[in-house]
Write an enzyme that holds these catalytic residues in place. Structure first.
Site, short mmCIF file in Angstrom:
data_model
loop_
_atom_site.label_atom_id
_atom_site.label_comp_id
_atom_site.label_asym_id
_atom_site.label_seq_id
_atom_site.Cartn_x
_atom_site.Cartn_y
_atom_site.Cartn_z
N GLU A 26 0.82 -1.20 0.00
CA GLU A 26 0.00 0.00 0.00
C GLU A 26 0.86 1.26 0.00
O GLU A 26 1.94 1.30 0.57
CB GLU A 26 -0.93 -0.01 1.21
CG GLU A 26 -1.99 -1.10 1.04
CD GLU A 26 -3.02 -1.12 2.16
OE1 GLU A 26 -4.16 -1.49 1.87
OE2 GLU A 26 -2.69 -0.77 3.30
N CYS B 215 3.46 8.40 1.48
CA CYS B 215 3.94 7.42 2.45
C CYS B 215 4.15 6.11 1.68
O CYS B 215 3.21 5.53 1.16
CB CYS B 215 2.87 7.26 3.53
SG CYS B 215 3.28 6.01 4.76
N CYS C 181 6.11 -7.24 7.33
CA CYS C 181 7.27 -6.84 8.14
C CYS C 181 7.65 -8.02 9.02
O CYS C 181 6.77 -8.69 9.57
CB CYS C 181 6.89 -5.63 9.01
SG CYS C 181 8.26 -4.94 9.94
N CYS D 211 5.75 -5.61 16.06
CA CYS D 211 5.32 -4.61 17.03
C CYS D 211 3.84 -4.87 17.32
O CYS D 211 3.04 -5.04 16.39
CB CYS D 211 5.53 -3.21 16.47
SG CYS D 211 7.27 -2.92 16.05
N CYS E 87 0.88 -2.79 15.75
CA CYS E 87 0.94 -2.46 14.32
C CYS E 87 0.27 -3.54 13.47
O CYS E 87 0.59 -4.72 13.59
CB CYS E 87 2.40 -2.29 13.90
SG CYS E 87 2.63 -2.06 12.13
N CYS F 64 -1.31 5.56 9.50
CA CYS F 64 -0.07 4.89 9.90
C CYS F 64 -0.35 3.62 10.69
O CYS F 64 -1.14 3.62 11.61
CB CYS F 64 0.73 5.81 10.81
SG CYS F 64 2.19 6.43 10.06
N1 SAH Z 1 8.82 0.01 10.28
C1 SAH Z 1 9.05 1.40 10.41
C2 SAH Z 1 8.23 2.26 9.48
C3 SAH Z 1 6.78 1.90 9.26
S1 SAH Z 1 5.66 2.20 10.58
C4 SAH Z 1 8.85 1.82 11.83
O1 SAH Z 1 8.32 1.04 12.62
O2 SAH Z 1 9.26 2.92 12.18
C5 SAH Z 1 5.39 3.96 10.59
C6 SAH Z 1 4.98 4.50 11.96
O3 SAH Z 1 3.64 4.10 12.30
C7 SAH Z 1 5.86 3.96 13.09
O4 SAH Z 1 6.19 4.98 14.00
C8 SAH Z 1 4.94 2.95 13.72
O5 SAH Z 1 5.35 2.66 15.01
C9 SAH Z 1 3.61 3.64 13.64
N2 SAH Z 1 2.45 2.77 13.85
C10 SAH Z 1 2.37 1.45 13.60
N3 SAH Z 1 1.13 0.99 13.90
C11 SAH Z 1 0.43 2.06 14.34
C12 SAH Z 1 -0.92 2.23 14.77
N4 SAH Z 1 -1.79 1.22 14.77
N5 SAH Z 1 -1.31 3.47 15.15
C13 SAH Z 1 -0.45 4.51 15.09
N6 SAH Z 1 0.82 4.41 14.68
C14 SAH Z 1 1.26 3.19 14.30
FE1 SF4 Z 2 7.23 -3.39 11.30
FE2 SF4 Z 2 4.98 -2.19 12.08
FE3 SF4 Z 2 6.98 -2.53 13.81
FE4 SF4 Z 2 7.25 -0.74 11.82
S1 SF4 Z 2 5.77 -0.64 13.51
S2 SF4 Z 2 8.75 -2.27 12.52
S3 SF4 Z 2 6.09 -1.81 10.19
S4 SF4 Z 2 5.78 -4.18 12.82
#
Ligand code: SAH
Ligand code: SF4
Length: 391
Positions: free
Chosen positions: A115, A128, A135, A139, A142, A368
């Site tokens: 996406e 973006c 991934c 996390c 996420c 995000c």
């Molecule tokens: N993998 C990288 C970049 C992609 S995520 C990283 O983790 O930094 C981009 C941003 O969105 C990151 O700061 C991530 O922690 C945040 N993010 C992920 N899931 C989210 C959610 N459900 N609500 C708000 N922010 C989120």
């Molecule tokens: Fe991967 Fe989501 Fe963690 Fe970013 S926030 S490192 S996309 S699992």
């Protein structure tokens, strides 16, 4: 849970070949394109000039048809067409939110999908982009992290996302028309699917192409790479890309960060901060953005805010507070607006910018951390997510 499990890098990058077998010119660095042209018989003393010409057609004018490259001899154009393709990921769906945010689902080789989100603002437009399908990190807040399938994107697929967005925005210049300096697509954030620093070379090559002044020509100050904290690659990002850096910080103790961002078990907060301290000097950039997702009752107390200020002391920083974007089955809730404002206030009074990110494109799940290809059905269960998060 095996502490090392979620932080392996066991993903494949498929070779840089289009599905019909011919190599794609998109995604090649200048030296790589030069080698490719020499390999098809371009005289060495002409190769650099040919790269410059082809580069401009592809990245400045948005041309995909060799026949339109009119400053090249006709038989040379035929030769190029016999040996190369110029292909982009295919846009499968395009959704437009009430607030103007656009979300594209694009298909890449092998039938995988990623996406891409375009966010228009008054004074700029941010794209973006994704660096991986899914991934490998998990996390717990996420959505992307719940996707099982993972593959690295090629440089062509990374820069291709920028090009398909420019296609959709109608933003390639017209020959002979006056130069238009207002850019609809003015900024790039690597905040889509995937961990960019687990796909370093491809992301670096793609960003070099995006920054090249004879093409897409985005300044390194308008590109922000977000990482969950892959410490050994942070110094390389400074010296080899030099873009702005954002880090998914999200917690102020190792105990909580271990649960939210499991890579913290490998590179804990102290190691991460050490790497960040050197970043601005080496990359000659201004401030590091600390991203902090606000999770109700998990990381959002006044004490957290005070601890955060102490931790980042001495690092030129901006703290970006992200109200948690909920997704179906998520094990967390968004902090209340009052709580977020209180948290922001403490940080602001300590002298840091603390913008609260407005969720955009919520009606089309474009925010995000919500990105996950719609057709990728295999997903972890709620129980499994909770277990891995140690909840
Ligand atoms: N993998 C990288 C970049 C992609 S995520 C990283 O983790 O930094 C981009 C941003 O969105 C990151 O700061 C991530 O922690 C945040 N993010 C992920 N899931 C989210 C959610 N459900 N609500 C708000 N922010 C989120
Ligand atoms: Fe991967 Fe989501 Fe963690 Fe970013 S926030 S490192 S996309 S699992």
């Amino acid at each position: 849970m095996d502490a090392k499990a979620p932080i392996t890098q066991d993903v494949l990058t498929i070779p840089r070949k289009a599905e019909d077998g011919l190599p794609n010119l998109i995604g090649l660095t200048r030296p790589a394109m030069r080698d490719a042209l020499i390999a098809i018989g371009t005289p060495e003393n002409q190769a650099k000039m040919r790269v410059g010409q082809i580069w401009q057609w592809i990245y400045h004018w948005g041309v995909r048809d060799f026949d339109l490259m009119t400053n090249l001899a006709k038989d040379y154009r035929t030769k190029l067409a016999e040996n190369f393709v110029i292909t982009l990921p295919e846009v499968v769906t395009r959704q437009v939110s009430e607030d103007g945010t656009r979300k594209y689902l694009v298909r890449i080789a092998g039938g995988h999908e990623v996406e891409v989100v375009y966010i228009p603002e008054t004074d700029r437009g941010t794209l973006c982009i994704s660096s991986q399908v899914g991934c490998t990190l998990t996390c717990s807040f996420c959505h992307t992290g719940t996707q099982k399938l993972v593959r690295n994107l090629t440089a062509a697929e990374v820069v291709g996302q920028i090009m398909v967005a420019r296609d959709d925005l109608g933003e390639w210049p017209t020959q002979g028309a006056p130069k238009n300096e207002t850019r609809l697509l003015s900024n790039i954030v690597l905040m889509g699917m995937g961990e960019p620093l687990y796909n370093f070379e491809n992301v670096r090559d793609a960003m070099k192409i995006a920054m090249d002044p004879e093409g897409i020509s985005l300044s390194r100050r308008r590109i922000t790479l977000s990482t969950s904290g892959v410490v050994p690659e942070i110094a390389r990002t400074a010296s080899e890309i030099g873009c702005q850096l954002a880090v998914s910080f999200h917690a102020t103790t190792d105990e909580v960060r271990d649960r939210l961002v499991p890579i913290n078990k490998r590179w804990p907060i102290a190691d991460l901060l050490d790497a960040l301290r050197d970043y601005p000097k080496v990359s000659n950039s201004e401030r590091i953005t600390f991203e902090y997702v606000m999770l109700d009752g998990v990381n959002d107390t006044d004490e957290d805010a005070h601890r955060l200020i102490k931790l980042i002391d001495g690092i030129p920083a901006k703290i970006n507070l992200i109200p948690f974007n909920e997704w179906p089955g998520a094990p967390y809730k968004r902090s209340s607006n009052n709580r977020i404002r209180k948290f922001a206030d403490i940080i602001y009074k300590a002298g840091y910018a603390s913008p609260i990110r407005t969720p955009r494109g919520e009606d089309i799940m474009a925010a995000c951390g919500q990105l996950k290809s719609a057709t990728e059905r295999a997903r972890k269960s709620r129980k499994q997510i909770a277990q891995e998060a140690g909840l």
